[in-house]
Design a protein around this motif. Structure first.
Motif, PDB file in Angstrom:
ATOM      1  N   GLY A  99       0.819  -1.204   0.000  1.00  0.00           N
ATOM      2  CA  GLY A  99       0.000   0.000   0.000  1.00  0.00           C
ATOM      3  C   GLY A  99       0.855   1.257   0.000  1.00  0.00           C
ATOM      4  O   GLY A  99       2.008   1.247   0.460  1.00  0.00           O
ATOM      5  N   THR A 100       0.290   2.355  -0.484  1.00  0.00           N
ATOM      6  CA  THR A 100       1.080   3.589  -0.626  1.00  0.00           C
ATOM      7  C   THR A 100       1.561   4.124   0.723  1.00  0.00           C
ATOM      8  O   THR A 100       2.662   4.677   0.812  1.00  0.00           O
ATOM      9  N   SER A 101       0.765   3.973   1.776  1.00  0.00           N
ATOM     10  CA  SER A 101       1.179   4.535   3.063  1.00  0.00           C
ATOM     11  C   SER A 101       2.387   3.811   3.643  1.00  0.00           C
ATOM     12  O   SER A 101       3.154   4.391   4.415  1.00  0.00           O
ATOM     13  N   PHE A 102       2.568   2.541   3.270  1.00  0.00           N
ATOM     14  CA  PHE A 102       3.710   1.778   3.785  1.00  0.00           C
ATOM     15  C   PHE A 102       4.934   1.918   2.873  1.00  0.00           C
ATOM     16  O   PHE A 102       5.998   1.407   3.190  1.00  0.00           O
ATOM     17  N   GLY A 103       4.766   2.601   1.760  1.00  0.00           N
ATOM     18  CA  GLY A 103       5.852   2.746   0.799  1.00  0.00           C
ATOM     19  C   GLY A 103       7.141   3.306   1.368  1.00  0.00           C
ATOM     20  O   GLY A 103       8.227   2.751   1.135  1.00  0.00           O
ATOM     21  N   PRO A 104       7.095   4.408   2.147  1.00  0.00           N
ATOM     22  CA  PRO A 104       8.351   4.948   2.713  1.00  0.00           C
ATOM     23  C   PRO A 104       9.075   3.963   3.612  1.00  0.00           C
ATOM     24  O   PRO A 104      10.309   3.886   3.592  1.00  0.00           O
ATOM     25  N   GLN A 105       8.337   3.198   4.424  1.00  0.00           N
ATOM     26  CA  GLN A 105       8.966   2.192   5.266  1.00  0.00           C
ATOM     27  C   GLN A 105       9.653   1.133   4.420  1.00  0.00           C
ATOM     28  O   GLN A 105      10.790   0.726   4.694  1.00  0.00           O
ATOM     29  N   LEU A 106       8.957   0.702   3.373  1.00  0.00           N
ATOM     30  CA  LEU A 106       9.506  -0.341   2.517  1.00  0.00           C
ATOM     31  C   LEU A 106      10.690   0.170   1.707  1.00  0.00           C
ATOM     32  O   LEU A 106      11.657  -0.563   1.474  1.00  0.00           O
ATOM     33  N   ALA A 107      10.651   1.432   1.294  1.00  0.00           N
ATOM     34  CA  ALA A 107      11.751   1.995   0.514  1.00  0.00           C
ATOM     35  C   ALA A 107      13.051   1.999   1.310  1.00  0.00           C
ATOM     36  O   ALA A 107      14.124   1.680   0.783  1.00  0.00           O
ATOM     37  N   ARG A 108      12.962   2.338   2.599  1.00  0.00           N
ATOM     38  CA  ARG A 108      14.166   2.329   3.433  1.00  0.00           C
ATOM     39  C   ARG A 108      14.714   0.906   3.575  1.00  0.00           C
ATOM     40  O   ARG A 108      15.923   0.682   3.513  1.00  0.00           O
ATOM     41  N   LEU A 109      13.825  -0.035   3.740  1.00  0.00           N
ATOM     42  CA  LEU A 109      14.248  -1.420   3.902  1.00  0.00           C
ATOM     43  C   LEU A 109      14.880  -1.955   2.614  1.00  0.00           C
ATOM     44  O   LEU A 109      15.923  -2.620   2.650  1.00  0.00           O
ATOM     45  N   VAL A 110      14.241  -1.656   1.479  1.00  0.00           N
ATOM     46  CA  VAL A 110      14.749  -2.140   0.195  1.00  0.00           C
ATOM     47  C   VAL A 110      16.108  -1.525  -0.115  1.00  0.00           C
ATOM     48  O   VAL A 110      16.992  -2.181  -0.686  1.00  0.00           O
ATOM     49  N   THR A 111      16.290  -0.272   0.265  1.00  0.00           N
ATOM     50  CA  THR A 111      17.588   0.379   0.061  1.00  0.00           C
ATOM     51  C   THR A 111      18.686  -0.353   0.821  1.00  0.00           C
ATOM     52  O   THR A 111      19.774  -0.612   0.288  1.00  0.00           O
ATOM     53  N   GLU A 112      18.403  -0.708   2.065  1.00  0.00           N
ATOM     54  CA  GLU A 112      19.380  -1.438   2.867  1.00  0.00           C
ATOM     55  C   GLU A 112      19.626  -2.838   2.306  1.00  0.00           C
ATOM     56  O   GLU A 112      20.761  -3.317   2.262  1.00  0.00           O
ATOM     57  N   TYR A 113      18.547  -3.491   1.880  1.00  0.00           N
ATOM     58  CA  TYR A 113      18.681  -4.817   1.272  1.00  0.00           C
ATOM     59  C   TYR A 113      19.556  -4.734   0.017  1.00  0.00           C
ATOM     60  O   TYR A 113      20.398  -5.607  -0.230  1.00  0.00           O
ATOM     61  N   GLY A 114      19.383  -3.677  -0.772  1.00  0.00           N
ATOM     62  CA  GLY A 114      20.156  -3.515  -2.000  1.00  0.00           C
ATOM     63  C   GLY A 114      21.643  -3.372  -1.754  1.00  0.00           C
ATOM     64  O   GLY A 114      22.464  -3.786  -2.578  1.00  0.00           O
ATOM     65  N   ARG A 115      22.008  -2.780  -0.620  1.00  0.00           N
ATOM     66  CA  ARG A 115      23.435  -2.677  -0.289  1.00  0.00           C
ATOM     67  C   ARG A 115      24.016  -4.058   0.016  1.00  0.00           C
ATOM     68  O   ARG A 115      25.172  -4.326  -0.270  1.00  0.00           O
ATOM     69  N   ARG A 116      23.192  -4.915   0.603  1.00  0.00           N
ATOM     70  CA  ARG A 116      23.654  -6.260   0.931  1.00  0.00           C
ATOM     71  C   ARG A 116      23.678  -7.157  -0.303  1.00  0.00           C
ATOM     72  O   ARG A 116      24.564  -8.001  -0.446  1.00  0.00           O
ATOM     73  N   TYR A 117      22.697  -6.983  -1.190  1.00  0.00           N
ATOM     74  CA  TYR A 117      22.588  -7.821  -2.389  1.00  0.00           C
ATOM     75  C   TYR A 117      22.516  -6.927  -3.630  1.00  0.00           C
ATOM     76  O   TYR A 117      21.445  -6.691  -4.193  1.00  0.00           O
ATOM     77  N   PRO A 118      23.642  -6.413  -4.070  1.00  0.00           N
ATOM     78  CA  PRO A 118      23.647  -5.436  -5.170  1.00  0.00           C
ATOM     79  C   PRO A 118      23.222  -6.003  -6.523  1.00  0.00           C
ATOM     80  O   PRO A 118      22.952  -5.225  -7.448  1.00  0.00           O
ATOM     81  N   ASP A 119      23.164  -7.321  -6.669  1.00  0.00           N
ATOM     82  CA  ASP A 119      22.754  -7.906  -7.942  1.00  0.00           C
ATOM     83  C   ASP A 119      21.241  -8.077  -8.068  1.00  0.00           C
ATOM     84  O   ASP A 119      20.754  -8.595  -9.073  1.00  0.00           O
ATOM     85  N   VAL A 120      20.500  -7.640  -7.046  1.00  0.00           N
ATOM     86  CA  VAL A 120      19.044  -7.726  -7.088  1.00  0.00           C
ATOM     87  C   VAL A 120      18.461  -6.364  -7.462  1.00  0.00           C
ATOM     88  O   VAL A 120      18.839  -5.339  -6.894  1.00  0.00           O
ATOM     89  N   MET A 121      17.561  -6.363  -8.440  1.00  0.00           N
ATOM     90  CA  MET A 121      16.841  -5.157  -8.825  1.00  0.00           C
ATOM     91  C   MET A 121      15.403  -5.295  -8.329  1.00  0.00           C
ATOM     92  O   MET A 121      14.743  -6.303  -8.596  1.00  0.00           O
ATOM     93  N   VAL A 122      14.920  -4.283  -7.601  1.00  0.00           N
ATOM     94  CA  VAL A 122      13.590  -4.347  -7.003  1.00  0.00           C
ATOM     95  C   VAL A 122      12.663  -3.336  -7.672  1.00  0.00           C
ATOM     96  O   VAL A 122      13.006  -2.157  -7.794  1.00  0.00           O
ATOM     97  N   ASP A 123      11.505  -3.805  -8.109  1.00  0.00           N
ATOM     98  CA  ASP A 123      10.424  -2.937  -8.570  1.00  0.00           C
ATOM     99  C   ASP A 123       9.419  -2.814  -7.438  1.00  0.00           C
ATOM    100  O   ASP A 123       8.870  -3.827  -6.980  1.00  0.00           O
ATOM    101  N   LEU A 124       9.169  -1.586  -6.970  1.00  0.00           N
ATOM    102  CA  LEU A 124       8.168  -1.347  -5.936  1.00  0.00           C
ATOM    103  C   LEU A 124       6.878  -0.871  -6.594  1.00  0.00           C
ATOM    104  O   LEU A 124       6.881   0.122  -7.324  1.00  0.00           O
ATOM    105  N   VAL A 125       5.797  -1.572  -6.336  1.00  0.00           N
ATOM    106  CA  VAL A 125       4.499  -1.250  -6.919  1.00  0.00           C
ATOM    107  C   VAL A 125       3.580  -0.814  -5.781  1.00  0.00           C
ATOM    108  O   VAL A 125       3.186  -1.623  -4.954  1.00  0.00           O
ATOM    109  N   MET A 126       3.241   0.481  -5.741  1.00  0.00           N
ATOM    110  CA  MET A 126       2.405   1.023  -4.673  1.00  0.00           C
ATOM    111  C   MET A 126       0.948   1.053  -5.125  1.00  0.00           C
ATOM    112  O   MET A 126       0.577   1.835  -6.005  1.00  0.00           O
TER     113      MET A 126
END
Length: 298
Positions: A99-126
């Motif tokens: 959901g759109t309201s949870f998007g900012p929380q998820l964006a921070r988490l995905v950013t951190e995940y991306g640093r750990r796994y740089p070969d993963v590309m994430v599409d966020l669909v709000m």
């Protein structure tokens, strides 16, 4: 023809939305991408994509073939991971819906995940609606609810607490409710889907509820948050949204003896049989981070 590579190219083109973007992700030339697509179509005996100068879209056959290709690739990845742990490194595209309201929380988490796994590309669909995982090609949907259909394949990640709050301006004008029945005389800001006009609580382990009404209702929690900050009324909102404003004094929690009904946070996915490394590690990572969050209980 390398049929597995052709399937990988097809899935990547659909995920990226263009052959050029897929070529960059796959580190191959665009003509080579086109050649793989043509060879795959020749092999299955049908057109898989409508191609125009502006966009690509799946044909009806392509839509069916896409899911089968993804399952085949996931199955091969599982076999490689089983045979050699070195191949278990997460990589590729992961499409996540929330959901759109949870998007900012998820964006921070995905950013951190991306640093750990740089070969993963994430599409966020709000989206503030329930998605069809297969039809909309969603690998993981984050859903908050008190009841999840038993037919869904899901992992509970955490429990999200909520808060009932208002601005000091509103409370100075209207006074603070002392019992939940007092909410009936207040202007309560309601969410289309989360509770609407029935707000549910627990007090000393016993359920309690009240019918509320107000002059503002919305399908997006951030709209209600901003209206609450402006003094429009009392709102029932997720703690991850209200916590910083309560800490700063811009919002005030009310009815401290009543605990708002908590929402379970689930990670919902399409197949129990094929769980690629990207999805598995993302679920583990979310569960760990939610456990550490102040607004959630693991």
């Amino acid at each position: 023809m390398d049929r597995l590579m052709a399937m990988r190219v097809f899935v990547t083109v659909v995920g990226c939305g263009s052959q050029s973007a897929a070529a960059v992700q796959l580190n191959m030339s665009r003509p080579r991408v086109s050649r793989y697509l043509a060879e795959l179509e020749e092999w299955v005996g049908a057109r898989l994509l409508h191609r125009t100068t502006r966009r690509l879209s799946l044909t009806s056959v392509g839509d069916d073939i896409l899911e089968r290709c993804r399952q085949m690739l996931n199955s091969m990845e599982d076999l490689r991971s089983f045979a050699n742990p070195l191949h278990a490194t997460p990589k590729g595209l992961l499409r996540i819906s929330t959901g759109t309201s949870f998007g900012p929380q998820l964006a921070r988490l995905v950013t951190e995940y991306g640093r750990r796994y740089p070969d993963v590309m994430v599409d966020l669909v709000m989206l503030d609606r329930t998605v069809d995982l297969v039809a909309e090609r969603i690998d993981l949907a984050i859903r908050m609810t008190t009841h999840l259909a038993p037919s869904l394949i899901a992992r509970q990640l955490a429990v999200c607490r909520s808060s009932v709050c208002a601005s000091p301006l509103y409370l100075n004008e209207r006074g603070a409710p002392q019992q939940i029945v007092d909410l009936e005389r207040h202007n309560c800001l309601t969410h289309f889907y989360m509770g609407k006009s029935l707000w549910q609580f627990e007090r000393a382990g016993q359920p309690a509820s009240v019918l509320v009404h107000g002059n503002i209702s919305a399908n997006e929690a951030r709209v209600l948050l901003h209206a609450t900050l402006e003094g429009a009324g009392i709102a029932y909102l997720p703690a991850y949204m209200t916590a910083p404003y309560i800490a700063s004094g811009r919002l005030v929690g009310v009815l401290p003896e009543y605990e708002p009904l908590a929402l379970n946070i689930y990670g919902v996915y399409a197949s129990r049989r094929y769980i690629p490394a990207t999805l598995r590690t993302m679920l583990d990572f979310m569960a760990q981070r939610f456990q550490e969050a102040s607004w959630a209980d693991a």
